[in-house]
Write a protein that holds these residues in place. Sequence first.
Motif, PDB file in Angstrom:
ATOM      1  N   SER B  59      -2.797  -3.170  16.763  1.00 47.97           N
ATOM      2  CA  SER B  59      -1.839  -4.073  16.140  1.00 47.97           C
ATOM      3  C   SER B  59      -0.903  -3.291  15.212  1.00 47.97           C
ATOM      4  O   SER B  59      -1.332  -2.797  14.169  1.00 47.97           O
ATOM      5  CB  SER B  59      -2.591  -5.131  15.326  1.00 47.97           C
ATOM      6  OG  SER B  59      -1.751  -5.620  14.296  1.00 47.97           O
ATOM      7  N   PRO B  60       0.389  -3.167  15.584  1.00 44.64           N
ATOM      8  CA  PRO B  60       1.323  -2.385  14.751  1.00 44.64           C
ATOM      9  C   PRO B  60       1.383  -2.874  13.306  1.00 44.64           C
ATOM     10  O   PRO B  60       1.326  -2.067  12.375  1.00 44.64           O
ATOM     11  CB  PRO B  60       2.679  -2.599  15.446  1.00 44.64           C
ATOM     12  CG  PRO B  60       2.345  -2.996  16.845  1.00 44.64           C
ATOM     13  CD  PRO B  60       1.045  -3.738  16.762  1.00 44.64           C
ATOM     14  N   SER B  61       1.458  -4.200  13.089  1.00 48.18           N
ATOM     15  CA  SER B  61       1.644  -4.666  11.713  1.00 48.18           C
ATOM     16  C   SER B  61       0.403  -4.428  10.851  1.00 48.18           C
ATOM     17  O   SER B  61       0.521  -4.103   9.676  1.00 48.18           O
ATOM     18  CB  SER B  61       2.085  -6.126  11.659  1.00 48.18           C
ATOM     19  OG  SER B  61       1.348  -6.918  12.521  1.00 48.18           O
ATOM     20  N   ILE B  62      -0.793  -4.555  11.430  1.00 43.80           N
ATOM     21  CA  ILE B  62      -2.008  -4.297  10.646  1.00 43.80           C
ATOM     22  C   ILE B  62      -2.099  -2.807  10.289  1.00 43.80           C
ATOM     23  O   ILE B  62      -2.455  -2.454   9.163  1.00 43.80           O
ATOM     24  CB  ILE B  62      -3.273  -4.753  11.416  1.00 43.80           C
ATOM     25  CG1 ILE B  62      -3.238  -6.268  11.598  1.00 43.80           C
ATOM     26  CG2 ILE B  62      -4.551  -4.351  10.675  1.00 43.80           C
ATOM     27  CD1 ILE B  62      -4.413  -6.816  12.348  1.00 43.80           C
ATOM     28  N   ILE B  63      -1.729  -1.927  11.242  1.00 42.60           N
ATOM     29  CA  ILE B  63      -1.784  -0.487  10.977  1.00 42.60           C
ATOM     30  C   ILE B  63      -0.807  -0.105   9.859  1.00 42.60           C
ATOM     31  O   ILE B  63      -1.190   0.553   8.882  1.00 42.60           O
ATOM     32  CB  ILE B  63      -1.472   0.315  12.268  1.00 42.60           C
ATOM     33  CG1 ILE B  63      -2.567   0.067  13.319  1.00 42.60           C
ATOM     34  CG2 ILE B  63      -1.347   1.815  11.970  1.00 42.60           C
ATOM     35  CD1 ILE B  63      -2.236   0.581  14.711  1.00 42.60           C
ATOM     36  N   VAL B  64       0.449  -0.564   9.974  1.00 39.63           N
ATOM     37  CA  VAL B  64       1.470  -0.220   8.973  1.00 39.63           C
ATOM     38  C   VAL B  64       1.110  -0.806   7.609  1.00 39.63           C
ATOM     39  O   VAL B  64       1.102  -0.098   6.583  1.00 39.63           O
ATOM     40  CB  VAL B  64       2.872  -0.706   9.430  1.00 39.63           C
ATOM     41  CG1 VAL B  64       3.889  -0.537   8.306  1.00 39.63           C
ATOM     42  CG2 VAL B  64       3.321   0.072  10.660  1.00 39.63           C
ATOM     43  N   ALA B  65       0.760  -2.106   7.581  1.00 37.28           N
ATOM     44  CA  ALA B  65       0.449  -2.783   6.316  1.00 37.28           C
ATOM     45  C   ALA B  65      -0.674  -2.070   5.574  1.00 37.28           C
ATOM     46  O   ALA B  65      -0.571  -1.793   4.379  1.00 37.28           O
ATOM     47  CB  ALA B  65       0.047  -4.236   6.582  1.00 37.28           C
ATOM     48  N   ASN B  66      -1.751  -1.745   6.293  1.00 32.49           N
ATOM     49  CA  ASN B  66      -2.917  -1.197   5.617  1.00 32.49           C
ATOM     50  C   ASN B  66      -2.773   0.284   5.286  1.00 32.49           C
ATOM     51  O   ASN B  66      -3.377   0.763   4.322  1.00 32.49           O
ATOM     52  CB  ASN B  66      -4.189  -1.508   6.414  1.00 32.49           C
ATOM     53  CG  ASN B  66      -4.535  -2.977   6.313  1.00 32.49           C
ATOM     54  OD1 ASN B  66      -4.986  -3.436   5.275  1.00 32.49           O
ATOM     55  ND2 ASN B  66      -4.262  -3.747   7.359  1.00 32.49           N
ATOM     56  N   SER B  67      -1.922   1.012   6.042  1.00 29.60           N
ATOM     57  CA  SER B  67      -1.637   2.402   5.664  1.00 29.60           C
ATOM     58  C   SER B  67      -0.900   2.433   4.335  1.00 29.60           C
ATOM     59  O   SER B  67      -1.231   3.224   3.445  1.00 29.60           O
ATOM     60  CB  SER B  67      -0.766   3.084   6.721  1.00 29.60           C
ATOM     61  OG  SER B  67      -1.395   3.039   7.968  1.00 29.60           O
ATOM     62  N   ILE B  68       0.116   1.562   4.190  1.00 28.37           N
ATOM     63  CA  ILE B  68       0.894   1.541   2.941  1.00 28.37           C
ATOM     64  C   ILE B  68       0.017   1.060   1.784  1.00 28.37           C
ATOM     65  O   ILE B  68      -0.019   1.679   0.721  1.00 28.37           O
ATOM     66  CB  ILE B  68       2.154   0.667   3.097  1.00 28.37           C
ATOM     67  CG1 ILE B  68       3.066   1.250   4.186  1.00 28.37           C
ATOM     68  CG2 ILE B  68       2.916   0.559   1.772  1.00 28.37           C
ATOM     69  CD1 ILE B  68       4.247   0.370   4.556  1.00 28.37           C
ATOM     70  N   SER B  69      -0.717  -0.048   2.002  1.00 27.55           N
ATOM     71  CA  SER B  69      -1.598  -0.564   0.943  1.00 27.55           C
ATOM     72  C   SER B  69      -2.599   0.503   0.505  1.00 27.55           C
ATOM     73  O   SER B  69      -2.825   0.694  -0.688  1.00 27.55           O
ATOM     74  CB  SER B  69      -2.380  -1.783   1.430  1.00 27.55           C
ATOM     75  OG  SER B  69      -1.524  -2.872   1.629  1.00 27.55           O
ATOM     76  N   LEU B  70      -3.202   1.187   1.481  1.00 31.63           N
ATOM     77  CA  LEU B  70      -4.209   2.198   1.157  1.00 31.63           C
ATOM     78  C   LEU B  70      -3.604   3.321   0.307  1.00 31.63           C
ATOM     79  O   LEU B  70      -4.229   3.762  -0.675  1.00 31.63           O
ATOM     80  CB  LEU B  70      -4.808   2.769   2.452  1.00 31.63           C
ATOM     81  CG  LEU B  70      -5.996   3.721   2.285  1.00 31.63           C
ATOM     82  CD1 LEU B  70      -7.159   3.027   1.585  1.00 31.63           C
ATOM     83  CD2 LEU B  70      -6.467   4.253   3.636  1.00 31.63           C
ATOM     84  N   SER B  71      -2.366   3.746   0.639  1.00 32.68           N
ATOM     85  CA  SER B  71      -1.707   4.789  -0.156  1.00 32.68           C
ATOM     86  C   SER B  71      -1.534   4.332  -1.605  1.00 32.68           C
ATOM     87  O   SER B  71      -1.810   5.086  -2.544  1.00 32.68           O
ATOM     88  CB  SER B  71      -0.316   5.117   0.412  1.00 32.68           C
ATOM     89  OG  SER B  71      -0.383   5.276   1.795  1.00 32.68           O
TER      90      SER B  71
END
Lengths: 85, 85
Positions: B59-71
């Motif tokens: 899922s592109p949006s879950i990957i992008v959202a959680n990469s940014i949040s994690l950073s």
Amino acid sequence: MINPEYFGFFAATLTTSAFLPQAFKIWKSKKAEGLSLSMYLVMATGTLSWLAYGLLIESPSIIVANSISLSIIVFIIIFIILSKR
Amino acid sequence: MINPEYFGFFAATLTTSAFLPQAFKIWKSKKAEGLSLSMYLVMATGTLSWLAYGLLIESPSIIVANSISLSIIVFIIIFIILSKR
């Protein structure tokens, strides 16, 4: 192959429970001073959109996680509004 | 049929940006007093698990959202640890 839903439900448990201490604190003190209404409204809209996304891609863990988070966030928002009156 | 990713990226923008005011505040004040390390460690583990879930279900949006949040969460955790020393 591991079922992705194991990761999803593990993640859901952690990110949902992160809201609980705040909710318990409000419940015990019956006060919601110092909490940002706008932040919680943004979170509620975001969580509602994730719920829509989860329903569209039929992901059980996203649907469950965001339903529970949304309930807790709405509870916090109600207390913030009541404590402002 | 609406592309679910529209909902996903809209949701991602909102739930990720909810962490930003805290991160800005820490950056400006160079202090992380009053923040709960254990809460942010739980959030980091949860976000990492969502990232694993997003990769597994592609899922592109879950990957992008959680990469940014994690950073952002890791940035906050580093500041909390540094300010405890």
